[in-house]
Design an enzyme around this catalytic site. Structure first.
Site, PDB file in Angstrom:
ATOM      1  CG  ASP B 323      -1.865   1.009   1.317  1.00  0.00           C
ATOM      2  OD1 ASP B 323      -2.350   1.362   0.233  1.00  0.00           O
ATOM      3  OD2 ASP B 323      -2.189   1.471   2.411  1.00  0.00           O
ATOM      4  CG  ASP B 516      -1.464   2.141   6.966  1.00  0.00           C
ATOM      5  OD1 ASP B 516      -2.395   1.437   6.527  1.00  0.00           O
ATOM      6  OD2 ASP B 516      -1.466   3.377   6.929  1.00  0.00           O
ATOM      7  CG  ASP B 520      -4.300  -1.954   4.644  1.00  0.00           C
ATOM      8  OD1 ASP B 520      -4.532  -2.204   5.839  1.00  0.00           O
ATOM      9  OD2 ASP B 520      -3.286  -1.370   4.244  1.00  0.00           O
TER      10      ASP B 520
END
Lengths: 72, 623
Positions: B323, B516, B520
């Protein structure tokens, strides 16, 4: 319901055997024995009486490995 | 050494001394048998007892049984010294194993020794009471003296200090903290006295969560471990039947077909040697021990691995998907400009901050921060968040839309293009375009090195996924040397993209997703292996990921891969070494070349070497 118990066992293969014995005890859904941390995590079947089941687990474990202990 | 081990040691010494004396005595016949029974029983009575009980409980093929049969057999054949020696060396081996395992168990737990033993609770009159951390209620005031561990998560009320977080993050640079800062348990207070108001119970605090995770890690068994368990299940009976065949078949063949003397004694002895060699303990112990040591070593470096299976998967990682925000970039956004504003810039910021005041997204936070004044949420009504687009709300009754280009398209409002690199928040007030706010993010200082380190660690391809605009995504990817970049993805698209990548690769090559932990979680769980970083204190990330990097240094990803590779290398070394030596000895034993001594080495020696090798996985400092 999941509970963790401290155990005492000397060899790794015996720990595997204890895990197997615990898994095949009535009222136990799943069990894992961690030889490195000397812990047995038992997941009980819905509605099972943990105390009674653990007595059976101990009995079955003693059968496969005489020299083991589960601290209930 | 514990009590049990000391007792065994005394027995070993006694039996060894006894047998040395007996060797010197000129005795024969029944007397010899009777005298040799003394050391034999001293050293082996428990083994014989266990073997007997095993037979009663129909657990025939265990090592006690093997040892009992082998030694009783040797004694019946008149090989008294050999019989006692086998038992003696078996016990020495067992003792060494139990000592080595106990020692490594202690080493590893010391490495992860972050459990606080007590908490100092401040009473109303200023006195301190030392209590078990478990008994401290939420909202209690606790005092942490210099040199003590912070026992429970909380907020600093009073005091200023430097914190050592190395036990948690593996990061050796100390951190400063002062009143108002939140503090996590497990840090060591280095300089000043701190007064902390607890915000969690001990059981919910970071330190408990981490300990829980590490302790339960080896419950999730890897493929190698399952393979070994299965192997041991078939192996021991197979060797036993093999030994029976070895004792019976060759003499019968000699007797019936070749017309030679059967040589029963010789063949039975070979069968017994076979039995001694066969014990599977070296394998059964060294594989989980290697994983346990690897997980312990990783934990010490600030990489939490949730199970041996994940360590195994990580070592096969060939694709790493990132990401962008918070992983490769700081995730700390700052408003760096307001362009094309149709109204006063401050006013536009105020609208933006208010419209986004319910969101905790980093972008919203940066808007609120740039506005700088307290927000009155009651001025905002009819908030509608449109995932991946932005937010529409009424501020003081005026309709405000804040979001990306897609949001403007959706609302049918033409918007001005921006050529600066960064995240653009387009604003529409009362249905008309009102300008845009440029927000930019910094690339992490270590990010470039981290990508290079991944390449050296054998990663084939790096991919970055971002919801950000093409210009931003591409520029960041180019700067870092990332192979592939997919931009303007909605949260759902990320899962789809990862699935696409999963399909394109072969089964053996694994894909890791690094995020993080904010927004997600679905991707973390969809990838072969989910790595959350900067997760200190973020419960959601610790839950969703398979591997948790305690600080937010992207270089740790490559380090984690190298740790897993080392651990797996040791695992395979042990599997091949133990099975290999055993097979060779079994063949030599069957051919009558390997005697009882070689057999004992094959059993005990191999196990000791495998255990020592397993411990190497603990050392990850220089990886």
């Amino acid at each position: 319901m999941k509970k963790t118990y401290k155990i005492e066992v000397d060899c790794a293969n015996c720990a595997n055997k204890m895990e197997d014995a615990a898994k095949h005890t009535a009222g136990v859904k799943d069990a894992t024995v961690n030889f490195m941390t000397l812990k047995m995590a038992v997941e009980f079947e819905e509605g099972a009486d943990a105390k009674a089941v653990m007595q059976d687990v101990l009995k079955n474990c003693k059968k496969v490995e005489d020299d083991c202990e589960i601290y209930l | 050494m514990n009590q049990k081990q000391k007792k065994v040691l005394i027995r070993i010494i006694a039996a060894a001394a006894c047998i040395l004396i007996l060797e010197l005595l000129p005795i024969e016949g029944v007397l010899k048998f009777a005298l040799y029974m003394i050391p034999y029983l001293v050293i082996g009575y428990d083994i014989l007892k266990k073997a007997g009980k095993g037979i009663l409980n129909r657990q025939v093929f265990d090592e006690n049984f093997l040892m009992a049969v082998a030694t009783v057999g040797a004694i019946l054949l008149g090989e008294y010294t050999e019989g006692v020696a086998v038992m003696l060396f078996y016990q020495i081996g067992e003792l060494f194993q139990s000592y080595a395992v106990g020692k490594s168990r202690k080493n590893i737990s010391e490495l992860m020794d972050i459990r606080p033993d007590y908490a100092n609770v401040a009473g109303e009159d200023g006195t301190l009471v030392q209590v078990d951390p478990d008994e401290v209620e939420i909202g209690s005031l606790i005092v942490v003296e210099p040199g003590e561990k912070v026992p429970i998560d909380g907020v600093i009320v009073e005091g200023k200090t430097t914190l050592n977080t190395s036990a948690l993050t593996g990061e050796s640079v100390p951190q400063d903290a002062g009143a108002g800062d939140s503090i996590i348990s497990g840090c060591i207070n280095m300089t000043g006295v701190l007064k902390i108001k607890t915000t969690k119970e001990f059981g919910e605090s970071t330190v408990s969560k981490i300990l829980d995770l590490v302790e339960n890690a080896s419950s999730k068994k890897s493929r190698s471990e399952n393979f070994i368990s299965k192997f041991a299940k078939y192996y021991t009976p197979a060797v036993c039947y093999g030994a029976v065949a070895l004792a019976v078949l060759p003499p019968l063949v000699r007797l019936l077909f070749l017309g030679l003397s059967p040589q029963w004694g010789d063949w039975v002895f070979r069968a017994l040697t076979f039995l001694v060699i066969s014990c599977p303990c070296a394998l059964v112990i060294s594989i989980p021990l290697s994983f346990f040591a690897g997980i312990g070593g990783a934990g010490n470096a600030g990489v939490l691995v949730k199970g041996s299976n994940y360590l195994e998967t990580l070592s096969q990682t060939k694709y790493v998907v990132f990401d962008k925000t918070g992983t490769m970039t700081e995730g700390v956004f700052e408003v760096s400009g307001v362009h094309h504003a149709e109204m006063e810039q401050g006013k536009l910021l105020e609208y933006a901050a208010l419209a986004e005041c319910h969101s905790s997204h980093p972008i919203s936070k940066s808007l609120q921060k740039a506005y700088g004044k307290p927000l009155d949420a009651s001025r905002v009504t009819e908030v509608e968040e449109i995932g991946g687009n932005g937010v529409v709300a009424k501020v003081d009754g005026v309709s405000v839309a804040a979001g990306n280009e897609r949001l403007m398209e959706r609302l049918g409002i033409p918007c001005a293009q921006c050529h600066s690199v960064g995240t653009i928040v387009h604003m529409a007030v009362d249905g008309a375009y009102a300008g845009h706010i440029l927000i930019s993010d910094r690339i992490k200082p270590n990010a470039k090195e981290a990508i290079a380190a991944l390449k050296t660690a054998g990663v084939k391809k790096t991919v970055m996924l971002t919801g950000d605009r093409k210009e931003v995504g591409r520029q960041v990817a180019k700067e870092l040397g990332i192979d592939e970049v997919h931009c303007e993805l909605l949260p759902g698209d990320k899962v789809a993209k990862v699935e696409e990548l999963l399909q394109a690769k072969s089964e053996k090559e694994k894909l890791a997703f690094v995020g993080d932990g904010i927004n997600d979680a679905p991707v973390l769980s969809r990838a072969d292996i989910g790595i959350a970083m900067g997760a200190l204190g973020s419960d959601a990330a610790i839950e969703a990921a398979d591997i948790v990097l305690m600080d937010d240094d992207p270089k740790k990803i490559a380090k984690a891969i190298r740790i897993s590779e080392k651990c797996l290398r040791i695992v395979y070394e042990n599997i091949i070494f133990a099975i290999g030596i055993k097979l060779v000895c079994l063949i030599l034993g069957a051919l009558g070349i390997a005697n009882m001594w070689a057999a004992i080495f094959a059993d005990v020696g191999v196990m000791v070497i495998a255990v020592l090798n397993a411990i190497r996985a603990l050392n990850v400092k220089r990886l």
